[in-house]
Design a protein around this motif. Structure first.
Motif, PDB file in Angstrom:
ATOM      1  N   ALA A 106       0.816  -1.222   0.000  1.00 42.87           N
ATOM      2  CA  ALA A 106       0.000   0.000   0.000  1.00 42.87           C
ATOM      3  C   ALA A 106       0.851   1.274   0.000  1.00 42.87           C
ATOM      4  O   ALA A 106       0.444   2.307  -0.538  1.00 42.87           O
ATOM      5  N   GLU A 107       2.047   1.180   0.561  1.00 47.95           N
ATOM      6  CA  GLU A 107       2.906   2.362   0.635  1.00 47.95           C
ATOM      7  C   GLU A 107       3.282   2.842  -0.770  1.00 47.95           C
ATOM      8  O   GLU A 107       3.258   4.035  -1.063  1.00 47.95           O
ATOM      9  N   VAL A 108       3.654   1.901  -1.626  1.00 51.05           N
ATOM     10  CA  VAL A 108       4.020   2.254  -3.004  1.00 51.05           C
ATOM     11  C   VAL A 108       2.789   2.786  -3.746  1.00 51.05           C
ATOM     12  O   VAL A 108       2.867   3.782  -4.467  1.00 51.05           O
ATOM     13  N   ALA A 130      -1.657  -2.833  -8.929  1.00 49.33           N
ATOM     14  CA  ALA A 130      -0.738  -3.439  -7.957  1.00 49.33           C
ATOM     15  C   ALA A 130      -0.331  -4.847  -8.409  1.00 49.33           C
ATOM     16  O   ALA A 130      -0.966  -5.437  -9.287  1.00 49.33           O
ATOM     17  N   CYS A 131       0.712  -5.357  -7.775  1.00 55.15           N
ATOM     18  CA  CYS A 131       1.197  -6.703  -8.125  1.00 55.15           C
ATOM     19  C   CYS A 131       0.206  -7.781  -7.678  1.00 55.15           C
ATOM     20  O   CYS A 131      -0.488  -7.631  -6.672  1.00 55.15           O
ATOM     21  N   ILE A 132       0.215  -8.883  -8.397  1.00 59.73           N
ATOM     22  CA  ILE A 132      -0.530 -10.073  -7.962  1.00 59.73           C
ATOM     23  C   ILE A 132       0.270 -10.787  -6.871  1.00 59.73           C
ATOM     24  O   ILE A 132      -0.275 -11.194  -5.848  1.00 59.73           O
ATOM     25  N   LEU A 165      -4.365  -3.140  -0.723  1.00 56.92           N
ATOM     26  CA  LEU A 165      -3.962  -2.441  -1.953  1.00 56.92           C
ATOM     27  C   LEU A 165      -5.148  -1.707  -2.558  1.00 56.92           C
ATOM     28  O   LEU A 165      -5.037  -0.566  -3.008  1.00 56.92           O
ATOM     29  N   LYS A 166      -6.301  -2.358  -2.528  1.00 63.26           N
ATOM     30  CA  LYS A 166      -7.490  -1.696  -3.073  1.00 63.26           C
ATOM     31  C   LYS A 166      -7.841  -0.473  -2.230  1.00 63.26           C
ATOM     32  O   LYS A 166      -8.158   0.594  -2.765  1.00 63.26           O
ATOM     33  N   GLU A 167      -7.761  -0.643  -0.927  1.00 64.74           N
ATOM     34  CA  GLU A 167      -8.073   0.474  -0.038  1.00 64.74           C
ATOM     35  C   GLU A 167      -7.124   1.655  -0.279  1.00 64.74           C
ATOM     36  O   GLU A 167      -7.516   2.812  -0.207  1.00 64.74           O
TER      37      GLU A 167
END
Ligand SMILES: [Zn+2]
Length: 428
Positions: free
Chosen positions: A102-104, A124-126, A141-143
């Protein structure tokens, strides 16, 4: 702030519209679309002779930030995007570090906001580190703002991992984008297997490797009941598998890139490193199959796979050169060339470059309906220009189209009701 686009030809397949009309934007939204609108306190953009359409959305770009800012930054990539007529892009996660946390994701969004040009939607990556093993935290990641997941740049080697990803993604309503490549067949390859590999004496990448990988994804979509999106389709055999999957009612969508319908492997003859790309440029038969798939709907969208590289990665022997080419500023005229040649209609072009990408990634945009975001592309389908390094806004110049005469160019790019790019102001 009100903007009135006067006298253009509005092409909006989301409403089945293709007619002369004015378009009024206010407070970041489309507020009216009708002939002869009058609005005294609006900034008027004259659009006679121009096409006005929902903002173009590029499903697939590489902006190289964080980690390889000498090739492209989010700011320079955004500028190339709006100069090419794109109001939004989805950026792939193979940065350094990759976008697997999430940071990236938040960093990318912050940089995009600072650039203040197009919308940038992080993919984002899988899997963690794109290693193909452990899934990332899709929910977090979605958030943080990721709109899809993909290990683009690499395939997910194991079918069982991809199966888990499709099942997991369904819980979060996250689209999964597949870079379909059978590594055991492509590894060590540099060009299409066939004419190019024979002529250049380099190891080839067979078309069937892409088809095998696409077939796996289609079967996993059936197994999991989850949708899958196939990136950069380049082959006739890949197209045929997608066509049959769609006929069978499976939830599969696909994109191709302008270079796959504009060039063939011949562009690599002479060891031209700017034509080195993965998947590689294919045969004339493949190129024609891509055109037909764009026409008949087998391929849903055109995405650039904009992949900037500096001279460091390209001015070297072909075998050492990096894969990838830039595409944001040449996509629109190359797609318009399909219209000129009668392969697709202008509304179909807008569908391929705007409506479908919005639908596939569930993004706002792709429509000029009242209440939609005021993301609008205005282009001159007749404008003639020559692709030169000086004309391109991207930080990298690795285009195989340098020196080509193009027809068609963005005139105004409007994002959220702000004119973020105007070629008229650039000229005056
Ligand atoms: Zn890819």
């Amino acid at each position: 702030m009100k903007i009135l686009l006067k006298g253009g030809r509005i092409v909006d397949p989301s409403q089945g519209l293709d007619q002369a009309a004015d378009l009024l934007l206010e407070d970041g939204k489309v507020v009216a679309l009708a002939p002869d609108l009058a609005e005294e306190d609006a900034r008027v953009l004259p659009c006679e002779g121009l096409i006005v359409c929902p903002g173009l959305i590029d499903l697939h770009v590489h902006f190289r930030e964080p980690g390889e800012e000498w090739k492209e930054t989010i700011a320079t990539g955004s500028l190339a995007a709006v100069a090419g007529g794109f109001t939004a892009v989805a950026c792939m996660p193979n940065t350094r570090p990759p976008n697997d946390n999430a940071e990236v994701t938040r960093y990318i969004l912050k940089k995009a906001q600072e650039a203040g040009l197009c919308r940038v939607w992080p993919v984002a990556c899988i899997t963690k580190g794109q290693k193909g093993e452990q899934l990332t935290e899709f929910g977090e990641l979605k958030e943080a703002g990721a709109v899809a997941v993909s290990d683009d740049g690499r395939p997910v080697p194991e079918a069982a991992v991809m199966r888990l990803a499709l099942e997991y993604a369904k819980n979060f309503d996250l689209p999964v984008i597949s870079h379909a490549e059978e590594l055991s067949l492509s590894r060590g390859g540099h060009v299409n297997e066939g004419l190019a590999s024979a002529r250049l004496g380099l190891r080839g990448i067979p078309a069937q490797g892409e088809a095998i990988a696409i077939f796996r994804e289609v079967m996993l979509a059936e197994l999991t009941g989850s949708p899958v999106h196939i990136a950069h389709v380049s082959t006739r055999s890949g197209v045929e598998i997608i066509r049959r999957a769609k006929e069978a009612g499976l939830s599969v969508t696909a994109e191709t890139a302008p270079h796959y319908f504009s060039l063939t492997e011949e562009a690599t003859f002479g060891y031209h490193t700017n034509a080195k790309v993965n998947p590689p440029l294919r045969s004339e038969e493949d190129r024609r199959a891509i055109e037909e798939a764009l026409r008949d709907g087998t391929i849903d969208a055109i995405a650039t796979d904009h992949a900037p590289h500096s001279p460091l990665e390209k001015f070297c022997e072909f075998e050492r050169a990096a894969f990838g080419l830039i595409g944001l500023e040449t996509a629109l005229p190359l797609a318009l060339h399909l219209v000129e040649r009668g392969i697709i209609s202008l509304p179909r072009l807008v569908e391929l470059l705007s409506c479908a990408p919005a639908r596939i990634l569930k993004l706002p945009g792709g429509s000029l309906r009242e209440g939609s975001p005021a993301d609008v592309t205005v282009f001159d389908p007749e404008a003639r220009w020559v692709v030169t390094e000086e004309e391109l806004h991207s930080k990298s110049k690795n285009s195989p189209f340098l020196g080509w005469e193009m027809r068609g160019r963005a005139v105004y790019t409007i994002v959220g009701g702000r004119v973020v790019f105007s070629r008229r102001e650039l000229l005056s």
